[in-house]
Design a protein around this motif. Structure first.
Motif, short mmCIF file in Angstrom:
data_model
loop_
_atom_site.label_atom_id
_atom_site.label_comp_id
_atom_site.label_asym_id
_atom_site.label_seq_id
_atom_site.Cartn_x
_atom_site.Cartn_y
_atom_site.Cartn_z
N ALA A 34 -8.30 -0.72 5.56
CA ALA A 34 -8.61 -2.04 5.00
C ALA A 34 -10.09 -2.34 5.25
O ALA A 34 -10.71 -1.66 6.07
N PHE A 35 -10.59 -3.33 4.53
CA PHE A 35 -11.99 -3.76 4.69
C PHE A 35 -12.92 -2.57 4.49
O PHE A 35 -13.76 -2.26 5.35
N ASN A 36 -12.72 -1.90 3.35
CA ASN A 36 -13.54 -0.74 2.97
C ASN A 36 -13.58 0.32 4.07
O ASN A 36 -14.63 0.85 4.41
N GLY A 37 -12.40 0.58 4.61
CA GLY A 37 -12.25 1.67 5.57
C GLY A 37 -12.62 1.32 7.00
O GLY A 37 -12.50 2.15 7.90
N LYS A 38 -13.04 0.04 7.23
CA LYS A 38 -13.46 -0.32 8.59
C LYS A 38 -12.26 -0.39 9.55
O LYS A 38 -12.39 -0.14 10.74
N LYS A 39 -11.10 -0.73 9.01
CA LYS A 39 -9.88 -0.78 9.82
C LYS A 39 -8.98 0.36 9.36
O LYS A 39 -8.75 0.52 8.16
N LYS A 40 -8.50 1.14 10.32
CA LYS A 40 -7.72 2.34 9.98
C LYS A 40 -6.52 2.47 10.89
O LYS A 40 -6.62 2.17 12.08
N ALA A 41 -5.42 2.99 10.33
CA ALA A 41 -4.27 3.34 11.15
C ALA A 41 -3.41 4.31 10.35
O ALA A 41 -3.65 4.53 9.16
N SER A 42 -2.43 4.88 11.03
CA SER A 42 -1.54 5.80 10.34
C SER A 42 -0.11 5.35 10.63
O SER A 42 0.19 4.95 11.76
N PHE A 43 0.73 5.37 9.60
CA PHE A 43 2.12 4.93 9.73
C PHE A 43 3.01 6.05 9.22
O PHE A 43 3.02 6.32 8.00
N SER A 44 3.72 6.69 10.14
CA SER A 44 4.53 7.84 9.77
C SER A 44 5.63 7.40 8.79
O SER A 44 6.45 6.55 9.13
N GLY A 45 5.59 7.92 7.57
CA GLY A 45 6.57 7.54 6.55
C GLY A 45 6.00 6.67 5.45
O GLY A 45 6.63 6.45 4.42
N LYS A 46 4.76 6.16 5.63
CA LYS A 46 4.18 5.30 4.60
C LYS A 46 3.95 6.08 3.30
O LYS A 46 4.19 5.56 2.20
N GLY A 47 3.51 7.34 3.42
CA GLY A 47 3.28 8.16 2.22
C GLY A 47 4.55 8.32 1.40
O GLY A 47 4.54 8.16 0.18
N ARG A 48 5.65 8.58 2.09
CA ARG A 48 6.94 8.74 1.40
C ARG A 48 7.31 7.43 0.68
O ARG A 48 7.75 7.45 -0.47
N LEU A 49 7.10 6.30 1.36
CA LEU A 49 7.49 5.01 0.76
C LEU A 49 6.63 4.69 -0.46
O LEU A 49 7.15 4.29 -1.50
N ASN A 50 5.31 4.86 -0.36
CA ASN A 50 4.46 4.54 -1.51
C ASN A 50 4.69 5.50 -2.67
O ASN A 50 4.63 5.09 -3.84
#
Ligand code: TMP
Length: 237
Positions: A34-50
């Protein structure tokens, strides 16, 4: 099925499909930014959901007369699409005031927009995706006046079709961002993804935020709300 990696973005990787010149494999990542890449995280399973959510929405749009790059979902995290040259334009449609417009123009959150507000942003991370007008788009985005009119018409149609779809599963489509791409034939079609990363969705009863604002604002369980969006889409009659 994948040949070489062509491009890696913040939320997806793009590969050429082996043995083809005009089809791509989009691999959805678990990363959220978010905020043009300034905030980052990884959520296991988000790729599958999107991947799954986009694969519900693109065929629904086609059924309703909107041409897109989508061909098919090929596994949990990947989908096959027609290759396009992405037009460096983010087309945002807003039904209710939220996000950047509330700050940029001091418009109160939840102010209804009827007709919807359509905004164009120039897709350029180095410039922080600035708001632009039509004439800027002609100079920067390699689109003609007629093509831009068609893009806007399509974006407003997507808004009508998806507002109804989401209403049927008790969600308000507050706003969303679209990207368009040019096929080898020269035709422009809807591209990229449509998911809770690229839409604001509020529960109609509770006004709970059920999209990436959960991550932007640290207000809850991102995977939980993305799962709920997918469940409602899959369960709709
Ligand atoms: P905004 O209020 O931050 O301008 O966002 C408008 C909509 O566009 C919202 O649904 C989130 C989506 N969006 C993206 O998909 N990608 C982006 O990089 C940004 C800034 C917004």
């Amino acid at each position: 099925m994948k040949a070489e990696l062509l491009y890696e973005g913040k939320a997806k990787k793009v590969y050429r499909k082996e043995g083809t010149m005009d089809q791509l494999v989009l691999a959805y990542k678990n990363d959220a930014t978010a905020f043009n890449g300034k905030k980052k995280a990884s959520f296991s399973g988000k790729g599958r959901l999107n991947n799954a959510i986009s694969a519900q929405i693109f065929p629904y749009l086609l059924e309703n007369g909107v041409e897109t790059h989508f061909i098919e979902k090929i596994n949990e995290t990947e989908q096959l699409v027609w290759q396009t040259e992405i037009i460096p334009l983010e087309v945002v449609v807003r039904n209710l005031a939220a996000g950047s417009i509330t700050k940029r123009l001091a418009i109160e959150v939840k102010t209804p927009f009827d007709p919807p507000v359509l905004e164009l942003f120039y897709k350029d991370d180095a410039l922080n995706d600035p708001l632009i007008n039509d004439q800027h788009a002609f100079v920067l985005c390699n689109v003609t006046e007629a093509e831009l009119e068609e893009i806007k018409k399509t974006a407003l149609k997507v808004n009508r079709v998806l507002s109804e779809l989401f209403q049927s599963i008790n969600l308000k489509l507050v706003d969303f961002k679209l990207e368009f791409g040019r096929l080898a034939s020269g035709c422009i079609v809807l591209a990229d993804e449509i998911s809770p990363d690229t839409c604001r969705l509020w529960d109609l009863d509770t006004e709970e935020k059920m999209d990436k604002d959960v991550f932007r604002e640290d207000i809850g369980d991102l995977l939980g709300v993305y799962n709920e969006i997918l469940r409602r889409l899959e369960d709709r009659s």
